[in-house]
Design a protein around this motif. Structure first.
Motif, PDB file in Angstrom:
ATOM      1  N   GLN A 192      -3.441  12.125  -3.984  1.00  0.00           N
ATOM      2  CA  GLN A 192      -3.902  11.419  -5.193  1.00  0.00           C
ATOM      3  C   GLN A 192      -3.075  11.789  -6.413  1.00  0.00           C
ATOM      4  O   GLN A 192      -2.895  10.976  -7.319  1.00  0.00           O
TER       5      GLN A 192
ATOM      6  N   LEU B  66      -2.158   8.127  -7.830  1.00  0.00           N
ATOM      7  CA  LEU B  66      -3.105   7.049  -8.134  1.00  0.00           C
ATOM      8  C   LEU B  66      -2.950   6.674  -9.599  1.00  0.00           C
ATOM      9  O   LEU B  66      -2.691   7.549 -10.436  1.00  0.00           O
ATOM     10  N   GLU B  67      -3.110   5.402  -9.920  1.00  0.00           N
ATOM     11  CA  GLU B  67      -2.865   4.971 -11.291  1.00  0.00           C
ATOM     12  C   GLU B  67      -3.731   5.732 -12.290  1.00  0.00           C
ATOM     13  O   GLU B  67      -3.280   6.138 -13.355  1.00  0.00           O
TER      14      GLU B  67
ATOM     15  N   PHE C  45     -11.303   7.601  -5.886  1.00  0.00           N
ATOM     16  CA  PHE C  45     -11.251   6.524  -4.886  1.00  0.00           C
ATOM     17  C   PHE C  45     -12.134   5.353  -5.320  1.00  0.00           C
ATOM     18  O   PHE C  45     -11.784   4.193  -5.137  1.00  0.00           O
TER      19      PHE C  45
ATOM     20  N   SER D  58     -10.811  -1.344  -9.103  1.00  0.00           N
ATOM     21  CA  SER D  58      -9.752  -1.882  -9.950  1.00  0.00           C
ATOM     22  C   SER D  58      -9.378  -3.306  -9.531  1.00  0.00           C
ATOM     23  O   SER D  58      -9.105  -3.568  -8.352  1.00  0.00           O
TER      24      SER D  58
ATOM     25  N   ALA E   4      -6.732  -4.751 -10.427  1.00  0.00           N
ATOM     26  CA  ALA E   4      -5.274  -4.851 -10.295  1.00  0.00           C
ATOM     27  C   ALA E   4      -4.831  -4.664  -8.849  1.00  0.00           C
ATOM     28  O   ALA E   4      -3.733  -5.063  -8.482  1.00  0.00           O
ATOM     29  N   ALA E   5      -5.693  -4.046  -8.043  1.00  0.00           N
ATOM     30  CA  ALA E   5      -5.301  -3.756  -6.655  1.00  0.00           C
ATOM     31  C   ALA E   5      -5.570  -4.962  -5.753  1.00  0.00           C
ATOM     32  O   ALA E   5      -6.469  -5.764  -6.021  1.00  0.00           O
ATOM     33  N   ALA E   6      -4.762  -5.045  -4.692  1.00  0.00           N
ATOM     34  CA  ALA E   6      -4.956  -6.106  -3.698  1.00  0.00           C
ATOM     35  C   ALA E   6      -6.300  -5.886  -3.003  1.00  0.00           C
ATOM     36  O   ALA E   6      -6.745  -4.737  -2.859  1.00  0.00           O
TER      37      ALA E   6
ATOM     38  N   LEU F  37      -6.458  -3.239  -0.359  1.00  0.00           N
ATOM     39  CA  LEU F  37      -6.348  -1.873  -0.889  1.00  0.00           C
ATOM     40  C   LEU F  37      -7.672  -1.436  -1.501  1.00  0.00           C
ATOM     41  O   LEU F  37      -8.054  -0.265  -1.410  1.00  0.00           O
TER      42      LEU F  37
ATOM     43  N   LYS G 152      -9.798  -0.491   1.351  1.00  0.00           N
ATOM     44  CA  LYS G 152      -9.355   0.790   1.908  1.00  0.00           C
ATOM     45  C   LYS G 152      -9.870   1.954   1.043  1.00  0.00           C
ATOM     46  O   LYS G 152     -10.367   2.958   1.556  1.00  0.00           O
ATOM     47  N   ASN G 153      -9.754   1.792  -0.265  1.00  0.00           N
ATOM     48  CA  ASN G 153     -10.206   2.853  -1.166  1.00  0.00           C
ATOM     49  C   ASN G 153     -11.734   2.997  -1.134  1.00  0.00           C
ATOM     50  O   ASN G 153     -12.247   4.102  -1.321  1.00  0.00           O
TER      51      ASN G 153
ATOM     52  N   ALA H 253     -12.381   5.059   1.846  1.00  0.00           N
ATOM     53  CA  ALA H 253     -12.003   6.446   1.551  1.00  0.00           C
ATOM     54  C   ALA H 253     -13.068   7.110   0.675  1.00  0.00           C
ATOM     55  O   ALA H 253     -13.425   8.276   0.880  1.00  0.00           O
TER      56      ALA H 253
ATOM     57  N   HIS I  81      -2.395  -2.031   4.227  1.00  0.00           N
ATOM     58  CA  HIS I  81      -1.898  -3.126   3.387  1.00  0.00           C
ATOM     59  C   HIS I  81      -0.379  -3.241   3.569  1.00  0.00           C
ATOM     60  O   HIS I  81       0.332  -2.245   3.449  1.00  0.00           O
TER      61      HIS I  81
ATOM     62  N   ALA J  68       2.376   3.456 -15.797  1.00  0.00           N
ATOM     63  CA  ALA J  68       0.915   3.668 -15.786  1.00  0.00           C
ATOM     64  C   ALA J  68       0.478   4.303 -17.103  1.00  0.00           C
ATOM     65  O   ALA J  68      -0.555   3.927 -17.670  1.00  0.00           O
TER      66      ALA J  68
ATOM     67  N   GLY K 186       1.361  -2.574 -12.627  1.00  0.00           N
ATOM     68  CA  GLY K 186       0.644  -3.668 -11.979  1.00  0.00           C
ATOM     69  C   GLY K 186       0.470  -4.890 -12.852  1.00  0.00           C
ATOM     70  O   GLY K 186      -0.285  -5.792 -12.511  1.00  0.00           O
TER      71      GLY K 186
ATOM     72  N   PRO L 239       1.599  -7.194 -10.244  1.00  0.00           N
ATOM     73  CA  PRO L 239       0.793  -6.524  -9.211  1.00  0.00           C
ATOM     74  C   PRO L 239       1.432  -6.559  -7.831  1.00  0.00           C
ATOM     75  O   PRO L 239       0.996  -5.834  -6.947  1.00  0.00           O
TER      76      PRO L 239
ATOM     77  N   GLU M  10       1.687  -1.342  -6.137  1.00  0.00           N
ATOM     78  CA  GLU M  10       0.741  -1.378  -5.022  1.00  0.00           C
ATOM     79  C   GLU M  10       0.527   0.018  -4.448  1.00  0.00           C
ATOM     80  O   GLU M  10      -0.581   0.382  -4.060  1.00  0.00           O
TER      81      GLU M  10
ATOM     82  N   MET N 228       0.367   2.658  -5.956  1.00  0.00           N
ATOM     83  CA  MET N 228      -0.547   3.438  -6.809  1.00  0.00           C
ATOM     84  C   MET N 228      -2.002   3.282  -6.394  1.00  0.00           C
ATOM     85  O   MET N 228      -2.873   3.973  -6.919  1.00  0.00           O
ATOM     86  N   TYR N 229      -2.252   2.323  -5.510  1.00  0.00           N
ATOM     87  CA  TYR N 229      -3.600   2.174  -4.984  1.00  0.00           C
ATOM     88  C   TYR N 229      -3.628   2.445  -3.476  1.00  0.00           C
ATOM     89  O   TYR N 229      -4.596   2.121  -2.811  1.00  0.00           O
ATOM     90  N   ASP N 230      -2.561   3.001  -2.976  1.00  0.00           N
ATOM     91  CA  ASP N 230      -2.457   3.209  -1.529  1.00  0.00           C
ATOM     92  C   ASP N 230      -1.914   4.608  -1.266  1.00  0.00           C
ATOM     93  O   ASP N 230      -0.800   4.769  -0.770  1.00  0.00           O
ATOM     94  N   VAL N 231      -2.711   5.610  -1.601  1.00  0.00           N
ATOM     95  CA  VAL N 231      -2.207   6.988  -1.508  1.00  0.00           C
ATOM     96  C   VAL N 231      -2.561   7.653  -0.191  1.00  0.00           C
ATOM     97  O   VAL N 231      -2.023   8.714   0.121  1.00  0.00           O
ATOM     98  N   VAL N 232      -3.474   7.066   0.568  1.00  0.00           N
ATOM     99  CA  VAL N 232      -3.798   7.705   1.858  1.00  0.00           C
ATOM    100  C   VAL N 232      -3.525   6.752   3.017  1.00  0.00           C
ATOM    101  O   VAL N 232      -3.372   5.582   2.835  1.00  0.00           O
TER     102      VAL N 232
END
Lengths: 464, 193
Positions: free
Chosen positions: A86, A99-100, A170, A176, A178-180, A183, A186-187, A190, A249, B42, B48, B181, B187, B189-193
């Motif tokens: 993270q 993470l943003e 998470f 958010s 902004a995320a697909a 994703l 997925k979060n 998590a 993703h 960020a 994004g 985005p 992308e 930044m939202y997919d860390v695991v």
């Protein structure tokens, strides 16, 4: 096998089942992420540890503490890994980005980066204390001295803190916009996994207190419920982990070579255009001013749109530069032009995002004084210039023989031929028949407009 | 698949890139990485999102607490200015101002769109990096640096390296701003695991 051993066996089975599923996930390369590579062996290790603990009846309290330390270590390391992930603190070769939410808060990032140190210390120190002053840490139904609370809470409190932090992050990522969507899902999984982990830690904390302070009879009943809750929470956590690792993703620019190609394309085109601009504006290319004048005038007579006029002018400029001996030292030569044209073609063919990038270039300056259009005609003009000057082996063209081309192309070809820049160095002066196919009619219109424009400009100059 | 061909193009395009190609290959070792740049975005609140040089300038303005003015010089009316700058190879110019703290970026209106955009991002990149002044490839930076920066690392010591890094920032900015985005690192930044 006593009840505690049976509990260990149950938890070991959950990890074993998870291991099988994660092993199945590794079969698909797209899902073989770093987290899966960490999770699958960890799950296997935990399954082995729990099954081993189920098969051992500890006769020494020190051995019991050692078993407890062994059981807790993988959890400690996995949580430290998630914190580092993270924080974007994993090695760069894994393409780690924070993470943003974390990237925007340097203190939060620093806090997450301390997780390995704090968590390992919170595992090591109580473990060492337990080995010196052993307590019945694994005998969940038996009463325990207050030392157990110190031991268990020293381990669990930092875990609870980091679990809460990680779960909150998470959840923020899952919410958010902004995320697909994938994703976000997925979060969310998590988050569910870490939340279950957090509840397990709280449960372990409470269990230690129950064992120390709750009297016999009631204690067994409460611990029984707590162990059942622990099994359920672990199952929920593992299911959520499995789902999070399944929800992969595929990013639009996932391929590293394609990403590099995009960067290279923009960089190369920027340099090429800067050099073209400098050569044109500095007046180093002889005859270009006059030719541009003819083309602009002819384009007006033909009623070409601004963008088409720009394409014709760019083609003429490029043809003049590519055939100018002095220009070669400036970094623009047929080889670099061909390389760039090929790179443009490949990138535009491979990536649907190229058009999006192209559309955005030059936007965002609300200034009326900007010359010309914001569109970028380079690719088509470069192709035309290479063909007209005979540098494109696949497609040699002169204006006269090119069939089914847009008007701007004929116009540029005529100007190039007029300046003697075409490979055949000729300017058509033979009258054309009246009856012409459609494309020849377009060519004749361009020829007439060019000749008229040239004549008018020369006349004006003479009169002047 | 066209990807193997793309790799061939990458190899062949190295001829074109000459000096700056080494900058890109050195990026992971010495220069700003795309991941680090994404973190900067960020911090600016642009990760994004689709953005343009003016948006980046406004965000940088807020973060650094200085006024950044972008001026487009209508050189169509003054061809001699364009000729002079073209002969010098200047695409844009950055000036600092001490009181009140600020910076101004001048760019010519006749520049091709991609050059105009990259030149603006290049100069904004110098501001973000907190680069000190010196001889500049895209034109001189005049005045005193304000001593603040967005970058976590201090500016590079070598002038040539600073220029290369500003070029890299320009390309990163253009890619990130254009794709919003859908940008890979946004992308991630939202997919860390």
């Amino acid at each position: 096998m006593n009840v505690v051993q049976a509990q260990h066996l149950l938890l070991g089975s959950i990890f074993a089942a998870t291991t099988v599923y994660l092993a199945f996930l590794t079969l698909r390369p797209a899902r073989r992420t770093l987290s899966l590579k960490v999770a699958a062996p960890s799950s296997l290790l935990l399954a082995a540890i729990f099954i081993a603990l189920a098969s051992v009846d500890f006769d020494s309290r020190r051995a019991e503490v050692a078993g407890w330390m062994l059981r807790e270590l993988p959890f400690t390391l996995i949580l430290a890994y998630v914190c580092l992930a993270q924080a974007g603190a994993l090695p760069h070769r894994f393409g780690a980005v924070a993470l943003e939410e974390v990237a925007r808060r340097p203190r939060l990032e620093a806090l997450l980066r301390t997780a390995p140190l704090v968590l390992v210390a919170s595992w090591l120190l109580p473990g060492a204390a337990g080995l010196v002053w052993p307590v019945p840490v694994l005998r969940d139904f038996s009463p325990a001295p207050p030392g157990l609370v110190l031991l268990e809470w020293a381990l669990v409190l930092p875990t609870i803190f980091y679990c809460a932090l990680v779960a909150w992050l998470f959840l923020r990522a899952a919410r958010s916009e902004a995320a697909a969507p994938r994703l976000r899902t997925k979060n969310l999984f998590a988050f569910a996994a870490v939340l279950a982990w957090l509840l397990m830690s709280l449960n372990a904390m409470a269990r230690a207190a129950v064992r120390v302070w709750v009297p016999d009879g009631l204690r067994e009943a409460i611990v029984g419920i707590q162990l059942a809750a622990q099994s359920m929470l672990l199952a929920v956590s593992m299911i959520a982990v499995a789902l999070a690792l399944t929800a992969v993703h595929i990013p639009a620019l996932g391929d590293k070579a394609l990403r590099a190609a995009y960067s290279l394309w923009l960089h190369s085109q920027g340099r090429f255009e800067a050099r073209r601009w400098a050569l044109v504006k500095s007046g180093r290319i002889k005859g270009l001013f006059r030719l541009s004048h003819y083309v602009t005038e002819a384009a007006e007579r033909l009623g070409l749109q601004e963008e088409e006029t720009l394409k014709a002018l760019t083609t003429v400029q490029l043809a003049a530069i590519l055939t100018d001996k002095n220009a070669k030292t400036s970094g623009i030569d047929p080889e670099t032009a061909k390389d760039l044209h090929e790179l443009q073609r490949k990138v535009q063919h491979e990536g649907s995002l190229a058009a999006q990038i192209q559309a955005q270039i030059g936007r965002g300056l609300s200034v009326q004084e900007l010359e010309g259009s914001d569109s970028d005609p380079l690719h088509e003009s470069l192709g035309a210039a290479l063909a007209l000057t005979g540098h494109d082996a696949d497609e040699f063209l002169c204006a006269e023989t090119a069939g089914d081309r847009p008007l701007w192309h004929y116009l540029a070809g005529l100007a190039v031929a007029d300046a003697g820049l075409s490979r055949e160095h000729r300017f058509p002066d033979v009258p054309l028949p009246d009856e012409l196919p459609e494309e020849r009619a377009a060519y004749r219109r361009a020829l007439k407009a060019y000749e008229d424009a040239k004549r008018a400009i020369l006349l004006t100059v003479e009169e002047g | 698949m066209i990807l193997p061909e793309l790799k061939n193009v990458l190899t062949s395009a190295r001829r074109f890139l000459s000096s700056s190609d080494s900058a890109i290959s050195d990026a992971a070792r010495r220069f700003l990485t795309p991941e680090e740049f994404q973190v900067e975005l960020a911090i600016l609140g642009l990760s994004g999102k689709e953005f343009h040089p003016t948006d980046y300038a406004v965000a940088l303005e807020d973060y650094l607490g200085l006024r950044i003015a972008i001026s487009v010089i209508p050189d169509a009316h003054y061809p001699e200015i364009a000729r002079m700058l073209a002969q010098r190879g200047s695409m844009a110019q950055l000036r600092y101002r001490e009181d009140p703290p600020g910076a101004a970026i001048f760019v010519l209106s006749s520049l091709p769109p991609i050059v105009r955009t990259l030149s603006l991002y290049h100069e904004l990149g110098h501001l973000a990096a907190g680069d000190p002044l010196g001889a500049r490839r895209y034109g001189p930076a005049v005045g005193q640096p304000v001593g603040m920066r967005l970058a976590r690392r201090p500016p590079l010591l070598d002038e040539e390296d600073r220029e290369k890094e500003a070029d890299m920032r320009a390309v990163y900015s253009l890619l990130a701003g254009s794709l919003g985005p859908r940008h890979y690192y946004a992308e991630k930044m939202y997919d860390v695991v």
